[in-house]
Write an enzyme that holds these catalytic residues in place. Structure first.
Site, PDB file in Angstrom:
ATOM      1  N   ILE A 101      30.432  29.023  43.785  1.00  0.00           N
ATOM      2  CA  ILE A 101      31.106  27.880  43.870  1.00  0.00           C
ATOM      3  C   ILE A 101      30.747  27.404  45.432  1.00  0.00           C
ATOM      4  O   ILE A 101      30.325  26.095  45.617  1.00  0.00           O
ATOM      5  CB  ILE A 101      32.475  27.730  43.343  1.00  0.00           C
TER       6      ILE A 101
ATOM      7  N   GLY B 236      30.517  37.711  47.386  1.00  0.00           N
ATOM      8  CA  GLY B 236      29.679  36.828  47.823  1.00  0.00           C
ATOM      9  C   GLY B 236      28.443  37.360  48.116  1.00  0.00           C
ATOM     10  O   GLY B 236      28.433  38.591  48.315  1.00  0.00           O
TER      11      GLY B 236
ATOM     12  N   TYR C 235      45.382  38.675  38.220  1.00  0.00           N
ATOM     13  CA  TYR C 235      44.513  37.716  38.573  1.00  0.00           C
ATOM     14  C   TYR C 235      45.481  36.246  38.327  1.00  0.00           C
ATOM     15  O   TYR C 235      45.530  35.484  39.359  1.00  0.00           O
ATOM     16  CB  TYR C 235      43.213  37.471  37.970  1.00  0.00           C
TER      17      TYR C 235
END
Ligand code: UDP
Length: 324
Positions: free
Chosen positions: A12, A36, A150
Site C-alpha cells: 500500500i 517491504g 495482530y
C-alpha cells in the site's frame, strides 16, 4: 507538502508514495524491509522529490528527523499478513504497538497530522452475516491463538491515536482496511489473492482453506488510495475511525468462488485443493472469519468516497502484473 510514509516500500505504501509524487508532493519513505521490498519503490528513485531510508520506526534517532521534516504523516509501517504475524508474534506486537506509540509521541511535539493504518481485523471474527461497522463490539478468540496478536496490536494503535486526540489534540485519523489488493502485494505473507494467482500461473494446486465458504469483500488499491487521501485532506476526520473497503455488490465473494474465478481468468489447469486449517497452520495458531464485509456509510457520507473498481477488473490487472 512533505509527506512521511512509514512502511512506504510495502504494497500500500509504495502505491501511496507514487500517487503523492504524481500530485507534486515531496515524499520520504521509511521502511525496515521486513515485508517491504526495495523493488516496490525502485521506479521512484530518480524523482528529486522522493527520498527513502531503510530503518525502523522503533528507533527514535531514525524517526525523529523524518517526523520533523514532514508536514503530514501516513503511518503504514506494521507487521502484516496472517502468516507473517503467526510466525513472528513478538516482532508483530513490538512493531505495531511500540512503533505507533513512538511515532505519535514524536508527531505530537509539533502537532503533525497523522493517519494511522488500521485493519478490519480489529473487529475480530463477529458472528453472523452483518456488515462491519466502526463501532461494533469486538469478538476475538483466546490470547493463545497467535492470529489475534495482530488484531490486538492494531486495536492498541487505534486506542493510542484516540488518546492522543482526546488528551493532546493531536490530529490523528484511523483507517481500517478491508482486504486491499493490487499489483506488488506479496504472496509470501498469507494474502489470498496473490497466493491464488501465483499458484494458478505456476500450475500448482490452488489451496482453498476449509470448505471455501468464508466470504470477503476485496478493495482495489486505487480505490483505497482515493479513500485514504480524502480522509487525510478532510477537516472533520481527526479523532475518528473509518472503514475503507470495496463495494460489496461487485467485490464480495466466497474464497472457493475466488479460486474458481482466478483459475478461469488465468486459463490455468491448476486443481483446486481444499486444505484443512490443521494442515495449513500450526495447531492452535489460527482461527478464520466466516464473513467480513465493510459498512462504508461513515466514509461515504463524510468524504463522498465511492469505490468503483470491480473485483474482476482488479484481478485482471494483478494477473497482468504477475505475468509481466
Ligand atoms: N485463504 C485460503 N487459502 C490461502 C490463503 C488464504 O483459503 O492460501 C483464505 C483464508 O483462510 C481466509 C481468506 O482466504 O478465509 C482471506 O485470507 P487472507 O489471509 O488473505 O486475509 P484475512 O481476510 O483472513 O485477513
Amino acid at each position: 507538502m512533505r509527506f512521511l510514509v512509514t512502511g512506504g516500500a510495502g504494497f500500500i505504501g509504495s502505491h501511496l508514495a507514487e500517487r503523492l509524487l504524481k500530485q507534486d508532493h515531496e515524499v520520504y519513505v521509511l521502511d525496515d524491509l521486513s515485508t517491504g521490498d526495495l523493488d516496490n519503490v525502485r521506479h521512484l528513485e530518480g524523482n528529486p522529490r522522493f527520498q527513502m531510508k531503510v530503518g525502523t520506526v522503533l528507533d527514535p534517532e531514525t524517526l525523529k528527523p523524518l517526523v520533523e521534516w514532514s508536514d503530514v504523516i501516513y503511518h503504514l509501517a506494521a507487521a502484516v499478513g496472517v502468516n507473517y504475524v503467526i510466525n513472528h508474534p513478538l516482532q508483530s506486537l513490538t512493531t505495531n504497538i511500540r512503533g505507533t506509540e513512538l511515532l505519535l509521541e514524536l508527531a505530537n511535539k509539533k502537532k503533525k497530522r497523522v493517519l494511522l493504518a488500521s485493519t478490519s481485523e480489529v473487529a475480530g471474527k463477529k458472528n453472523g452475516k452483518a456488515t462491519f461497522s466502526e463501532d461494533d463490539d469486538r469478538l476475538l478468540g483466546p490470547t493463545t491463538v497467535a492470529r489475534w496478536n495482530y488484531s490486538t496490536s492494531k486495536a492498541v494503535g487505534e486506542m493510542l491515536g484516540l488518546a492522543y486526540w482526546r488528551e493532546k489534540k493531536l490530529p490523528v485519523i484511523m483507517v481500517r482496511f478491508f482486504n486491499v489488493i493490487g499489483p506488488r502485494q506479496s504472496p509470501e505473507y498469507g494474502m489470498v489473492v496473490p497466493r491464488f494467482i501465483k499458484q494458478a500461473l505456476l500450475g500448482h494446486p490452488i489451496t482453498v482453506y476449509n470448505d471455501g465458504e468464508q466470504r470477503r469483500c476485496f478493495t482495489d488499491i486505487e480505490d483505497a488510495l482515493d479513500g485514504l487521501t480524502a480522509l487525510m485532506e478532510h477537516d472533520q476526520t481527526p479523532g475518528e475511525i473509518f472503514n475503507l473497503g470495496g463495494n460489496h455488490e461487485t467485490n464480495e465473494i466466497c474464497i472457493k468462488g475466488l479460486a474458481e474465478k482466478i483459475k478461469t481468468l488465468t486459463e490455468s489447469d491448476s486443481p483446486i485443493e481444499f486444505v484443512p486449517y490443521e494442515k495449513a497452520f500450526a495447531k492452535g495458531s489460527y482461527e478464520d472469519l466466516n464473513y467480513r464485509v465493510p459498512d462504508l456509510t461513515k466514509i461515504k457520507k463524510l468524504t463522498g468516497y465511492n469505490p468503483k473498481i470491480s473485483l474482476d477488473t482488479t484481478l485482471r490487472r494483478i494477473i497482468e502484473y504477475y505475468e509481466s
